[in-house]
Design a protein around this motif. Structure first.
Motif, PDB file in Angstrom:
ATOM      1  N   TRP A   1      71.382  -3.193   8.628  1.00 15.21           N
ATOM      2  CA  TRP A   1      71.244  -2.066   9.564  1.00 15.21           C
ATOM      3  C   TRP A   1      72.546  -1.846  10.327  1.00 15.21           C
ATOM      4  CZ3 TRP A   1      72.054  -0.992  14.608  1.00 15.21           C
ATOM      5  CH2 TRP A   1      71.557   0.243  15.077  1.00 15.21           C
ATOM      6  N   ILE A   2      73.140  -2.906  10.847  1.00 15.25           N
ATOM      7  CA  ILE A   2      74.382  -2.772  11.618  1.00 15.25           C
ATOM      8  C   ILE A   2      75.487  -2.173  10.754  1.00 15.25           C
ATOM      9  CG2 ILE A   2      76.202  -4.044  12.834  1.00 15.25           C
ATOM     10  CD1 ILE A   2      74.031  -6.074  13.680  1.00 15.25           C
ATOM     11  N   ASN A   3      75.661  -2.706   9.540  1.00 13.31           N
ATOM     12  CA  ASN A   3      76.726  -2.210   8.662  1.00 13.31           C
ATOM     13  C   ASN A   3      76.499  -0.759   8.259  1.00 13.31           C
ATOM     14  OD1 ASN A   3      78.182  -4.613   8.660  1.00 13.31           O
ATOM     15  ND2 ASN A   3      77.028  -5.452   6.928  1.00 13.31           N
ATOM     16  N   SER A   4      75.231  -0.402   8.005  1.00 16.06           N
ATOM     17  CA  SER A   4      74.919   0.968   7.613  1.00 16.06           C
ATOM     18  C   SER A   4      75.072   1.922   8.780  1.00 16.06           C
ATOM     19  CB  SER A   4      73.489   1.036   7.053  1.00 16.06           C
ATOM     20  OG  SER A   4      73.121   2.361   6.769  1.00 16.06           O
ATOM     21  N   TYR A   5      74.517   1.551   9.929  1.00 13.61           N
ATOM     22  CA  TYR A   5      74.524   2.447  11.086  1.00 13.61           C
ATOM     23  C   TYR A   5      75.939   2.731  11.576  1.00 13.61           C
ATOM     24  CZ  TYR A   5      73.344   4.506  15.565  1.00 13.61           C
ATOM     25  OH  TYR A   5      73.238   5.375  16.628  1.00 13.61           O
ATOM     26  N   TYR A   6      76.772   1.704  11.608  1.00 10.37           N
ATOM     27  CA  TYR A   6      78.141   1.849  12.095  1.00 10.37           C
ATOM     28  C   TYR A   6      79.141   2.117  10.973  1.00 10.37           C
ATOM     29  CZ  TYR A   6      76.427   0.226  16.593  1.00 10.37           C
ATOM     30  OH  TYR A   6      75.747   0.113  17.779  1.00 10.37           O
ATOM     31  N   ASN A   7      78.595   2.269   9.740  1.00 14.98           N
ATOM     32  CA  ASN A   7      79.423   2.608   8.581  1.00 14.98           C
ATOM     33  C   ASN A   7      80.580   1.621   8.429  1.00 14.98           C
ATOM     34  OD1 ASN A   7      79.995   4.169   6.310  1.00 14.98           O
ATOM     35  ND2 ASN A   7      81.441   5.467   7.421  1.00 14.98           N
ATOM     36  N   LEU A   8      80.278   0.352   8.523  1.00 21.12           N
ATOM     37  CA  LEU A   8      81.287  -0.696   8.418  1.00 21.12           C
ATOM     38  C   LEU A   8      81.553  -1.002   6.947  1.00 21.12           C
ATOM     39  CD1 LEU A   8      80.036  -3.089  11.248  1.00 21.12           C
ATOM     40  CD2 LEU A   8      81.740  -1.270  11.399  1.00 21.12           C
ATOM     41  N   LYS A   9      82.811  -1.019   6.581  1.00 22.00           N
ATOM     42  CA  LYS A   9      83.208  -1.235   5.188  1.00 22.00           C
ATOM     43  C   LYS A   9      84.192  -2.398   5.097  1.00 22.00           C
ATOM     44  CE  LYS A   9      81.046   2.569   3.821  1.00 22.00           C
ATOM     45  NZ  LYS A   9      79.833   2.522   2.988  1.00 22.00           N
TER      46      LYS A   9
ATOM     47  N   ILE B   1      61.266  -1.999  14.974  1.00 24.05           N
ATOM     48  CA  ILE B   1      62.287  -1.989  16.020  1.00 24.05           C
ATOM     49  C   ILE B   1      63.028  -0.661  15.931  1.00 24.05           C
ATOM     50  CG2 ILE B   1      64.287  -3.184  16.987  1.00 24.05           C
ATOM     51  CD1 ILE B   1      61.694  -4.851  16.977  1.00 24.05           C
ATOM     52  N   THR B   2      63.163   0.036  17.042  1.00 23.02           N
ATOM     53  CA  THR B   2      63.796   1.360  17.014  1.00 23.02           C
ATOM     54  C   THR B   2      65.312   1.242  16.959  1.00 23.02           C
ATOM     55  OG1 THR B   2      64.008   1.587  19.413  1.00 23.02           O
ATOM     56  CG2 THR B   2      61.893   2.250  18.425  1.00 23.02           C
ATOM     57  N   SER B   3      65.947   2.322  16.557  1.00 27.44           N
ATOM     58  CA  SER B   3      67.409   2.339  16.534  1.00 27.44           C
ATOM     59  C   SER B   3      67.987   2.209  17.938  1.00 27.44           C
ATOM     60  CB  SER B   3      67.899   3.631  15.873  1.00 27.44           C
ATOM     61  OG  SER B   3      67.578   3.634  14.508  1.00 27.44           O
ATOM     62  N   ASN B   4      67.327   2.799  18.925  1.00 30.75           N
ATOM     63  CA  ASN B   4      67.797   2.656  20.313  1.00 30.75           C
ATOM     64  C   ASN B   4      67.835   1.184  20.715  1.00 30.75           C
ATOM     65  OD1 ASN B   4      68.475   5.177  21.406  1.00 30.75           O
ATOM     66  ND2 ASN B   4      66.323   5.747  21.629  1.00 30.75           N
TER      67      ASN B   4
ATOM     68  N   GLU C   1      80.976   5.629  16.992  1.00 31.69           N
ATOM     69  CA  GLU C   1      80.233   6.893  17.016  1.00 31.69           C
ATOM     70  C   GLU C   1      78.772   6.688  16.663  1.00 31.69           C
ATOM     71  OE1 GLU C   1      79.871  10.408  18.146  1.00 31.69           O
ATOM     72  OE2 GLU C   1      81.953   9.849  17.800  1.00 31.69           O
ATOM     73  N   MET C   2      77.864   7.322  17.433  1.00 32.37           N
ATOM     74  CA  MET C   2      76.424   7.151  17.223  1.00 32.37           C
ATOM     75  C   MET C   2      75.730   8.497  16.996  1.00 32.37           C
ATOM     76  SD  MET C   2      75.623   4.295  20.129  1.00 32.37           S
ATOM     77  CE  MET C   2      76.616   2.798  20.259  1.00 32.37           C
ATOM     78  N   ASP C   3      76.394   9.400  16.297  1.00 28.42           N
ATOM     79  CA  ASP C   3      75.862  10.748  16.123  1.00 28.42           C
ATOM     80  C   ASP C   3      74.542  10.788  15.385  1.00 28.42           C
ATOM     81  OD1 ASP C   3      77.961  11.831  17.454  1.00 28.42           O
ATOM     82  OD2 ASP C   3      79.102  12.426  15.671  1.00 28.42           O
ATOM     83  N   GLN C   4      74.279   9.788  14.537  1.00 31.64           N
ATOM     84  CA  GLN C   4      73.087   9.809  13.689  1.00 31.64           C
ATOM     85  C   GLN C   4      71.858   9.213  14.364  1.00 31.64           C
ATOM     86  OE1 GLN C   4      73.235  11.498  10.867  1.00 31.64           O
ATOM     87  NE2 GLN C   4      75.338  11.921  11.458  1.00 31.64           N
ATOM     88  N   LEU C   5      71.966   8.850  15.643  1.00 30.43           N
ATOM     89  CA  LEU C   5      70.872   8.114  16.284  1.00 30.43           C
ATOM     90  C   LEU C   5      69.550   8.841  16.225  1.00 30.43           C
ATOM     91  CD1 LEU C   5      69.870   5.746  17.954  1.00 30.43           C
ATOM     92  CD2 LEU C   5      70.634   6.924  20.011  1.00 30.43           C
ATOM     93  N   ASP C   6      69.528  10.109  16.629  1.00 29.23           N
ATOM     94  CA  ASP C   6      68.264  10.838  16.657  1.00 29.23           C
ATOM     95  C   ASP C   6      67.691  10.980  15.266  1.00 29.23           C
ATOM     96  OD1 ASP C   6      69.344  13.089  19.285  1.00 29.23           O
ATOM     97  OD2 ASP C   6      68.418  11.086  19.391  1.00 29.23           O
ATOM     98  N   GLU C   7      68.567  11.215  14.264  1.00 24.09           N
ATOM     99  CA  GLU C   7      68.099  11.392  12.883  1.00 24.09           C
ATOM    100  C   GLU C   7      67.481  10.124  12.356  1.00 24.09           C
ATOM    101  OE1 GLU C   7      70.036  12.397   8.547  1.00 24.09           O
ATOM    102  OE2 GLU C   7      71.084  12.999  10.376  1.00 24.09           O
ATOM    103  N   VAL C   8      68.118   8.973  12.635  1.00 23.64           N
ATOM    104  CA  VAL C   8      67.585   7.715  12.161  1.00 23.64           C
ATOM    105  C   VAL C   8      66.242   7.415  12.791  1.00 23.64           C
ATOM    106  CG1 VAL C   8      67.980   5.222  12.086  1.00 23.64           C
ATOM    107  CG2 VAL C   8      69.872   6.800  11.652  1.00 23.64           C
ATOM    108  N   ASN C   9      66.098   7.719  14.081  1.00 26.27           N
ATOM    109  CA  ASN C   9      64.823   7.491  14.765  1.00 26.27           C
ATOM    110  C   ASN C   9      63.740   8.369  14.171  1.00 26.27           C
ATOM    111  OD1 ASN C   9      65.307   5.449  16.598  1.00 26.27           O
ATOM    112  ND2 ASN C   9      66.222   6.837  18.085  1.00 26.27           N
TER     113      ASN C   9
ATOM    114  N   ASN D   1      71.178  -1.103  21.602  1.00 26.73           N
ATOM    115  CA  ASN D   1      71.298  -1.880  22.849  1.00 26.73           C
ATOM    116  C   ASN D   1      71.567  -3.355  22.558  1.00 26.73           C
ATOM    117  OD1 ASN D   1      70.906   0.351  24.508  1.00 26.73           O
ATOM    118  ND2 ASN D   1      68.671   0.089  24.540  1.00 26.73           N
ATOM    119  N   LEU D   2      70.902  -3.893  21.535  1.00 25.23           N
ATOM    120  CA  LEU D   2      71.130  -5.287  21.165  1.00 25.23           C
ATOM    121  C   LEU D   2      72.551  -5.489  20.638  1.00 25.23           C
ATOM    122  CD1 LEU D   2      67.709  -5.972  19.436  1.00 25.23           C
ATOM    123  CD2 LEU D   2      68.551  -7.142  21.485  1.00 25.23           C
TER     124      LEU D   2
END
Length: 455
Positions: free
Chosen positions: A387-395, A426-429, A447-455, A433-434
């Motif tokens: 989840w962390i790697n996908s959400y923050y687009n870590l490569k 567990i929600t993306s929000n 950048e957290m632009d996708q937060l609402d979409e993921v939720n 926070n964690l």
């Protein structure tokens, strides 16, 4: 019947309802004859659209603005490839006709604008007034419709259909004959003589008439060795071989009553029909029509993606949701918000190591739908890390490893939640926070632009 028509139907005094296959008090039956029809995929295949006809019948009426926007989407997705070749419209109301005019003004080559009418001479006048070059014509083929709905016999029905088809041919308009309820029709007793008669009239007029095989109740079966009237392979090959209809003039129109709409459509292609009829998101009567997006993916598997812009399908989904208050099943293939979601820790671990293990193609690149990771009691360290790697687009070297002690700290918090009685994901929000709490400021501020979409 007039002597002008060479091929006569097998007239019957009572309707043949094929009760041996369709006993109304039971589930329909599958009859096997083990006759295998060879595959015959045409060199060129394409898709047609009936969102504004069959699709609209199942929803609130579209406004002219909405029709124009959806027509634009069809054009943009096709990207001048001619894969989405035609779209059919109603002509009955002033709003229908205004929508057609607005779409005509766009001047697009694809999708071509066609219409749909009943086999009625008054309806045909609308086609001529709108200067449309091809029109679908409803031609009910089963005795369920001929005897029980129309109150005709086969001879009278054939005369009616041929008369209207002749009107179109005389006016230089291509008739597209919609063979309604073909999967309950007497194929050799009515369908074959009707099609052969109209095809010969078309040859005399130097116009290739078209024929749409309509699986009105979704009763078609896609596999070989099945008896008529339910066999898609036998219907398509029969229209080609018995009636002499070229692939380019054959089309399949299906419904999803028995969960076979996509496989039936693909089967129609594989056995010789060049065209399959679809709607955006599969909207349509009862369980719906063949989804356009599904058939685009089927097309890409058979012929390659070419220049088709599949990534625009996500925009279409958002438009439907917003404009029509339309809910898309989250698990629906290719268009659902969770179609490529993983929750299981073992799957997330595979994605961490090599995404194609649990994602069969690059959904982010092709459909603008990155892999989605949901975290719950079963996700484990691998799920949290994915989840962390996908959400923050870590490569590359920036990717987090599941053995990172900070991931273990997040897992401890999640484990405590479920031990305390929690039963929701567990929600993306919460995960953001964690991450803020346990990881560096640099990572937490990405950048957290996708937060609402993921939720």
């Amino acid at each position: 019947m007039s002597k002008e028509y060479k091929y006569k139907p097998i007239d019957v005094t009572e309707a043949n309802l094929y009760n041996e296959y369709f006993p109304y008090e039971e589930i329909p039956k599958v009859a096997i004859n083990n006759k295998i029809v060879p595959l015959n995929l045409p060199e060129e295949i394409w898709i047609t659209d009936t969102t504004f006809r069959d699709g609209q019948q199942s929803m609130s009426s579209f406004t002219v603005r909405q029709i124009l926007k959806l027509y634009d989407y069809l054009h943009e997705i096709d990207n001048n490839m001619g894969v989405i070749r035609q779209s059919e419209f109603f002509l009955y109301s002033s709003r229908d006709r205004e929508a057609v005019r607005k779409c005509q003004e766009r001047g697009y080559e694809f999708p071509q604008i066609t219409s749909w009418i009943r086999a009625d001479e008054k309806d045909f006048e609308l086609v001529k007034k709108m200067e449309i070059k091809e029109t679908g014509m409803l031609m009910s083929c089963s005795d369920y419709h001929i005897f029980k709905k129309l109150g005709l016999n086969r001879r009278e029905a054939m005369e009616k259909y041929i008369t209207v088809a002749n009107k179109a041919l005389d006016a230089g308009i291509t008739p597209r004959c919609h063979l309604e309820d073909i999967t309950r029709a007497d194929f050799y007793g009515f369908v074959v003589p009707l099609v052969k008669n109209i095809n010969e009239l078309g040859k005399k007029a130097n116009i290739q008439a078209k024929f749409r095989a309509c699986d009105t109740l979704g009763l078609g079966l896609p596999y070989g060795g099945v008896e008529l009237p339910r066999s898609v392979p036998a219907i398509i090959s029969g229209l080609r071989e018995e009636c002499g209809i070229p692939s380019k003039a054959l089309e399949w129109h299906g419904h999803n009553d028995y969960h076979n709409v996509v496989t039936n459509s693909t089967s129609a292609w594989l056995y010789g029909a060049a065209s399959v009829n679809t709607t955006l998101l599969g909207v349509g009567e009862r369980t719906g029509n063949s989804p356009l997006e599904a058939m685009l993916v089927e097309y890409a598997q058979l012929k390659g993606q070419k220049g088709i812009r599949l990534e625009l399908i996500r925009e279409v989904c958002e438009y439907f949701s917003r404009e029509f208050d339309y809910t898309i099943d989250a698990k629906r293939p290719f268009v659902g918000s969770e179609f490529n979601m993983t929750k299981a820790g073992v799957h997330a671990d595979g994605i961490l190591k090599y995404e194609p293990i649990y994602n069969s193609f690059d959904t982010k690149k092709i459909l603008n739908s990155p892999v989605v990771i949901k975290v719950n009691q079963s996700s484990g360290l691998a799920g949290i890390t994915a989840w962390i790697n996908s959400y923050y687009n870590l490569k590359g070297h920036n990717k987090i490893n599941k053995r990172d002690l900070r991931v273990q700290s997040i897992k401890n918090w999640i484990d405590n939640e479920y031990e305390s009685g929690r039963n929701t994901d567990i929600t993306s929000n919460e995960l953001v926070n964690l991450t803020n709490r346990y990881f560096s400021v640099e990572l937490a501020n990405l950048e957290m632009d996708q937060l609402d979409e993921v939720n």
